[in-house]
Scaffold this motif. Sequence first.
Motif, PDB file in Angstrom:
ATOM      1  N   ASP A 102       0.839  -1.193   0.000  1.00 54.90           N
ATOM      2  CA  ASP A 102       0.000   0.000   0.000  1.00 54.90           C
ATOM      3  C   ASP A 102       0.875   1.244   0.000  1.00 54.90           C
ATOM      4  O   ASP A 102       1.903   1.292   0.672  1.00 54.90           O
ATOM      5  N   HIS A 103       0.458   2.230  -0.774  1.00 53.32           N
ATOM      6  CA  HIS A 103       1.117   3.536  -0.757  1.00 53.32           C
ATOM      7  C   HIS A 103       0.573   4.306   0.442  1.00 53.32           C
ATOM      8  O   HIS A 103      -0.628   4.524   0.542  1.00 53.32           O
ATOM      9  N   VAL A 104       1.429   4.728   1.376  1.00 52.04           N
ATOM     10  CA  VAL A 104       0.988   5.503   2.534  1.00 52.04           C
ATOM     11  C   VAL A 104       0.338   6.787   2.038  1.00 52.04           C
ATOM     12  O   VAL A 104      -0.770   7.128   2.434  1.00 52.04           O
ATOM     13  N   ASN A 117       7.456   5.169   1.157  1.00 56.01           N
ATOM     14  CA  ASN A 117       6.024   5.373   0.969  1.00 56.01           C
ATOM     15  C   ASN A 117       5.248   4.062   0.837  1.00 56.01           C
ATOM     16  O   ASN A 117       4.042   4.094   0.646  1.00 56.01           O
ATOM     17  N   MET A 118       5.909   2.918   0.958  1.00 62.64           N
ATOM     18  CA  MET A 118       5.224   1.635   0.791  1.00 62.64           C
ATOM     19  C   MET A 118       5.239   0.844   2.095  1.00 62.64           C
ATOM     20  O   MET A 118       6.262   0.775   2.766  1.00 62.64           O
ATOM     21  N   LYS A 132      -7.285   7.388   0.703  1.00 66.96           N
ATOM     22  CA  LYS A 132      -7.100   8.327   1.817  1.00 66.96           C
ATOM     23  C   LYS A 132      -5.674   8.207   2.357  1.00 66.96           C
ATOM     24  O   LYS A 132      -4.991   7.226   2.129  1.00 66.96           O
ATOM     25  N   VAL A 133      -5.268   9.207   3.102  1.00 69.22           N
ATOM     26  CA  VAL A 133      -3.978   9.156   3.779  1.00 69.22           C
ATOM     27  C   VAL A 133      -4.238   8.706   5.206  1.00 69.22           C
ATOM     28  O   VAL A 133      -5.007   9.330   5.934  1.00 69.22           O
ATOM     29  N   LYS A 139       6.310   3.760  10.789  1.00 71.34           N
ATOM     30  CA  LYS A 139       6.664   4.625   9.664  1.00 71.34           C
ATOM     31  C   LYS A 139       7.573   3.860   8.704  1.00 71.34           C
ATOM     32  O   LYS A 139       8.551   3.237   9.129  1.00 71.34           O
ATOM     33  N   PRO A 140       7.286   3.888   7.393  1.00 71.64           N
ATOM     34  CA  PRO A 140       8.128   3.164   6.439  1.00 71.64           C
ATOM     35  C   PRO A 140       9.525   3.775   6.336  1.00 71.64           C
ATOM     36  O   PRO A 140       9.692   4.982   6.449  1.00 71.64           O
TER      37      PRO A 140
END
Length: 178
Positions: A102-104, A117-118, A132-133, A139-140
């Motif tokens: 998933d893209h954060v 970001n993944m 949505k964010v 945290k990645p």
Amino acid sequence: MSDTLLLNHDGQPLCLLPPSVIDWQTAIKLVYLNKVSVVKDHDNWCVRSQRLELSVPSIVMTKRYVKPKHRILFNRKMVYLRDNYTCQYCGEKFTSKDLTLDHVKPKSLGGGGGWSNMVTCCATCNWLKGAKVMEPLTKPYEPNYWQMVRTVKEQGPYVYRDPAWADYLGMPDRRQTA
């Protein structure tokens, strides 16, 4: 099928992620080109031609030292390993077939790919999140090579072609394939 473990001249694997293994044909070719020396042959595996019978090498070592690169490639399996196969939104652990990436920050909002970001995500959380964010549990980040090696060693059983490989890979509690 990867059949031969390739060691550097110092006796260490060229790479641990994934382990530096090559197919038996390449191993025999490297032996005859005098680029590697055989450390151990497979116990009951020979190949034959019309005039020749050869044991298939299980472990070979380079004749010259090759400087290791020690970098982690960004791919699905490495993100799953970094996140310990755990959904970063609900915190549950899954098998790889039940996970997705998933893209954060979603692509539609300008988010890119890559380590920062993944995250690993289960299908349900991915569907609920949508575009949505949401803040993940962890945290990645981009892991370093040795963090990932430690993670792999702590993970479940790794299957080897030959049990003698375990001594060189530093994972002595692993099983042998059939």
